[in-house]
Design an enzyme around this catalytic site. Structure first.
Site, PDB file in Angstrom:
ATOM      1  N   ASP A 450     -19.867 -57.545   9.625  1.00 22.10           N
ATOM      2  CA  ASP A 450     -18.854 -57.267   8.612  1.00 22.10           C
ATOM      3  C   ASP A 450     -18.175 -58.569   8.167  1.00 22.10           C
ATOM      4  OD1 ASP A 450     -17.138 -55.801   7.016  1.00 22.10           O
ATOM      5  OD2 ASP A 450     -16.424 -54.502   8.631  1.00 22.10           O
ATOM      6  N   ASP A 520     -16.882 -48.303   1.863  1.00 22.81           N
ATOM      7  CA  ASP A 520     -16.056 -47.615   2.864  1.00 22.81           C
ATOM      8  C   ASP A 520     -15.643 -46.240   2.370  1.00 22.81           C
ATOM      9  OD1 ASP A 520     -16.228 -49.606   4.676  1.00 22.81           O
ATOM     10  OD2 ASP A 520     -14.194 -50.359   4.431  1.00 22.81           O
TER      11      ASP A 520
HETATM   12  C1  GLA Z   1     -14.617 -52.603   7.301  1.00 20.61           C
HETATM   13  C2  GLA Z   1     -15.925 -51.838   7.285  1.00 20.61           C
HETATM   14  C3  GLA Z   1     -15.730 -50.494   7.916  1.00 20.61           C
HETATM   15  C4  GLA Z   1     -15.231 -50.694   9.324  1.00 20.61           C
HETATM   16  C5  GLA Z   1     -13.962 -51.507   9.343  1.00 20.61           C
HETATM   17  C6  GLA Z   1     -13.552 -51.875  10.754  1.00 20.61           C
HETATM   18  O1  GLA Z   1     -13.686 -52.021   6.454  1.00 20.61           O
HETATM   19  O2  GLA Z   1     -16.422 -51.715   5.984  1.00 20.61           O
HETATM   20  O3  GLA Z   1     -16.922 -49.753   7.905  1.00 20.61           O
HETATM   21  O4  GLA Z   1     -16.240 -51.331  10.054  1.00 20.61           O
HETATM   22  O5  GLA Z   1     -14.120 -52.720   8.609  1.00 20.61           O
HETATM   23  O6  GLA Z   1     -12.425 -52.672  10.797  1.00 20.61           O
END
Ligand code: GLA
Length: 704
Positions: A450, A520
């Site tokens: 990420d 997300d």
């Molecule tokens: C980002 C990712 C999510 C999750 C969060 C965790 O927003 O896109 O899927 O992994 O971080 O902090």
């Protein structure tokens, strides 16, 4: 497919399966684009190389169509290359020197400045099967003095003259990525770009151009995509004479760098393609090109469970084990622990950078959970965000100088975190080391990588210093090197690219990523729009989609489990809900969807996608996949709202053999007698959608 050189006419022809790409050397010795589109006879195009001028204000119209035009002389279009020589001269005269054909599929054109020892090699690599041409350049400084590079683009694409040009591209924001947009291009420039250090959610380095009349199934479409995950730029420029050129590459903003004597620089690749069968054909060519030439590893995605939306930072071994047991019962094949497993990470305020397992959350070590997960027949995956650091972390306390910063400024905190300067060799080594330790120590089969913030305050460059390579560029190059090395060291581990959702997806990172997290936003209806936009440029085989809660936490929308599963089955299926709270009925229904998905996933991941209907145009969205062997078809239909008396009852399929016979293999209440492809494509497959947010999955098998 072939690369032909007509020596006498000074013409080059790249002939792909259904397209030609032509250019030639004109009397000034510059490389002039001639044509790109449906196949033509190259030899007859030599006359087009003649000098064309309009007035003293436009003395040489051919310069608008150079294959790789530098800034110099009377060239005022967006330059591919802009340099400053050591003596202060800022004028390039790139002249053709020769060519080389390496193997069957690589044409290199050699250009040199008329005075200075600066050489440019333009590479053309046709992937003729998909009517896609890959281009990039290498710039060599063969002189004794350094040369400052202000702008170096990967390629310029010139389009044939059309009465009108329409651009299709995507825009977006966090939790709303890949929103499709179209607009006419008039004279002047339209710039698509990222200056945020990564690909970005606001734009994506992909474009499509048509004459305003192409649709899903017909019309000429020119398209392109950049293989770069940092600051990028695409300039679409329509001249006053009606020509359209698209110049793209690494963004020149704040990115000047120095090529020392003897040094060279190679740009990322910019691919371009042409189809005559509309946007559907464009996407299918791009998908197949990605699957066959870009993506690593297998196309078949494991069904995964990710506990992020269920537990967020409150990760505890017992809770995770309980979720794992439910997940295994649903048929899940991979259990993933997201953020919150490491350091002092009980919120997004602390711990990022400290990549050791939190002993309070995992008193028996991470092994305890992995053993449970493996014992349940699933493999184990883990989330990391290696490029970021919380100021409240041991890593930052030890190495405050590792972050991007201007010494006289407070660094901007985004999600309470700063960004590590991955361009520093010691930071790169740190990331590679801790990732290697993690993957060596634990039985981990999957990494979700990420990046939850943009780049800010990218470090100072002293005024008189030789800039070296741009910090923006070095970050991405080191990132690629780390991913390449990790893939080499751990060939069995699969990787997902994520950046707060879909902010780092492009052909560059896709060379290393098995799958991608596109948003997300996991609301199944919002997702259909995001997924559809994504599918214009990128393959559904990499697109991970989760089934989550209803009502959804982001928009409060309630959706039936069937709709949520069908929406997530359009790509790689995952589950992200708090399945511990699901009723026995929900679990049993979910289990059936997982089983069905496993039966059809090869059609989705390895087959061809046809977009039959879109919520952009009405209350029905429908997507069809045909397996590689053309024997199996899967159709998804989604109805947003039911109006009495106006429900959609049929959907016309695409891409079938008209005289072949197909039988419905599943889904009660649909056509129960075998039908010819011609009927399915022209009269349509009956649908039984009823009510708001109804959905349907229909499987067909070819019989004869
Ligand atoms: C980002 C990712 C999510 C999750 C969060 C965790 O927003 O896109 O899927 O992994 O971080 O902090």
């Amino acid at each position: 497919m072939s690369i032909a050189v007509l020596e006498q006419e000074r013409l080059f022809e790249i002939r792909m399966k259904h397209s030609s790409y032509l250019f030639g050397i004109n009397e000034q010795g510059t490389v002039q684009h001639l044509y790109w589109g449906n196949p033509v006879e190259a030899r007859e195009c030599a006359g087009q190389l003649a000098l064309r001028s309009h007035s003293s204000f436009d003395p040489d119209l051919n310069r608008n169509m150079e294959e790789y035009g530098g800034w110099g002389g009377s060239n005022y279009t967006e330059p591919c290359l802009k340099v400053r020589f050591a003596d202060g001269v800022r004028d390039l005269k790139l002249r053709y020197e020769g060519y080389e054909i390496i193997g069957d599929h690589h044409l290199v054109l050699r250009l040199r400045d008329a005075h200075y020892p600066l050489r440019v090699e333009i590479s053309y690599k046709p992937a003729g099967e998909y009517d896609v041409l890959e281009r990039y350049v290498t710039v060599y400084n063969e002189g004794e003095d350094s040369v400052r590079i202000d702008q170096v683009m990967a390629a310029a694409w010139s389009l044939p003259g059309l009465p009108a040009y329409r651009l299709t591209h995507v825009t977006g924001r966090w939790a709303g990525e890949y929103q499709l947009r179209t607009q006419p291009l008039t004279e002047g420039k339209k710039v698509l770009e990222s200056r945020q250090g990564f690909t970005g959610p606001h734009a994506n380095p992909w474009f499509a151009i048509d004459n305003g009349k192409a649709d899903e199934t017909s019309g000429n479409v020119w398209f392109g995509a950049l293989a770069w995950s940092g600051n990028w730029k695409m300039v679409l420029e329509k001249s006053a004479f009606g020509q359209l050129r698209i110049v793209g590459g690494i963004n020149d903003f704040d990115s000047a760098f120095t090529l020392e004597a003897g040094e060279s620089y190679t740009s990322p690749a910019f691919i371009g393609g042409f189809v005559s069968g509309g946007f559907g054909a464009m996407s299918r060519n791009l998908h197949r090109y990605q699957s066959q030439t870009i993506l690593p590893g297998s196309r078949i995605r494991k069904v995964l469970y990710n506990s992020w939306e269920a537990t967020e930072f409150a990760v505890k071994v017992e809770d995770q084990k309980a979720l794992a047991r439910v997940a295994a019962g649903l048929g899940v094949e991979r259990f993933v622990v997201d953020d919150g497993w490491f350091g002092a990470r009980s919120s997004d305020r602390a711990g990022l950078g400290d990549w050791t397992v939190n002993p309070e959350k995992f008193p028996g070590g991470l092994e305890e959970l992995i053993e449970e997960v493996n014992g349940l027949g699933m493999d184990f995956g883990l989330w990391v965000e290696p490029e970021s650091v919380n100021p409240d972390s041991d890593l930052y306390r030890q190495h405050p100088d590792w972050v991007y910063q201007f010494p006289t400024r407070e660094g901007t905190l985004l999600r309470n975190q700063l960004l590590l300067n991955l361009g520093k060799p010691e930071v790169k080594a740190f990331v590679l080391d801790f990732m290697t330790r993690l993957l060596d120590t634990y039985d981990i089969s999957f990494i979700k990588w990420d990046m939850n913030r943009t780049v800010t305050e990218p470090g100072n460059i002293p005024l008189q210093a030789h800039e070296g390579e741009s910090v923006w560029v070095r970050h991405v190059e080191h990132l690629y090197e780390i991913w390449a090395e990790l893939r080499h060291r751990f060939p069995e581990v699969e990787f997902e690219t994520c950046a707060g959702g879909g902010a780092r997806i492009d052909l560059g990172i896709m060379r290393f990523a098995d799958q991608v997290w596109i948003s997300d936003n996991t609301d199944a209806r919002d997702r259909l729009t995001i997924q559809e936009g994504f599918s214009y440029a990128y393959s559904p085989s990499v697109m991970m989609c989760w089934v989550t809660e209803s009502p959804h936490g982001m928009n409060g929308r309630s959706l039936p489990l069937s709709f949520r599963f069908h929406s997530a089955m359009l790509g790689g299926l995952g589950i992200g809900a708090n399945i511990g709270r699901w009723t026995a009925e929900e679990r049993s229904e979910a289990g059936q969807y997982v089983e069905l998905y496993k039966e059809i996933r090869h059609v989705i991941s390895e087959g061809s996608l046809y977009r039959l209907a879109s919520f952009e145009e009405g209350d029905l969205a429908s997507y069809q996949y045909i397996s590689r062997d053309q024997q199996e078809i899967v159709v998804f239909a989604f109805q947003q709202a039911q109006y009495f008396g106006s429900g959609v009852t049929r959907i016309c399929l695409q891409g079938l053999q008209p005289d072949a016979v197909y039988a419905v293999a599943g889904g009660a209440g649909t056509a129960d007698t075998p039908w010819h492809g011609s009927n399915l494509m022209n009269i349509g497959l009956p649908l039984t959608l009823r009510g708001d947010y109804a959905s349907q999955l229909i499987q067909l098998k070819r019989q004869a």
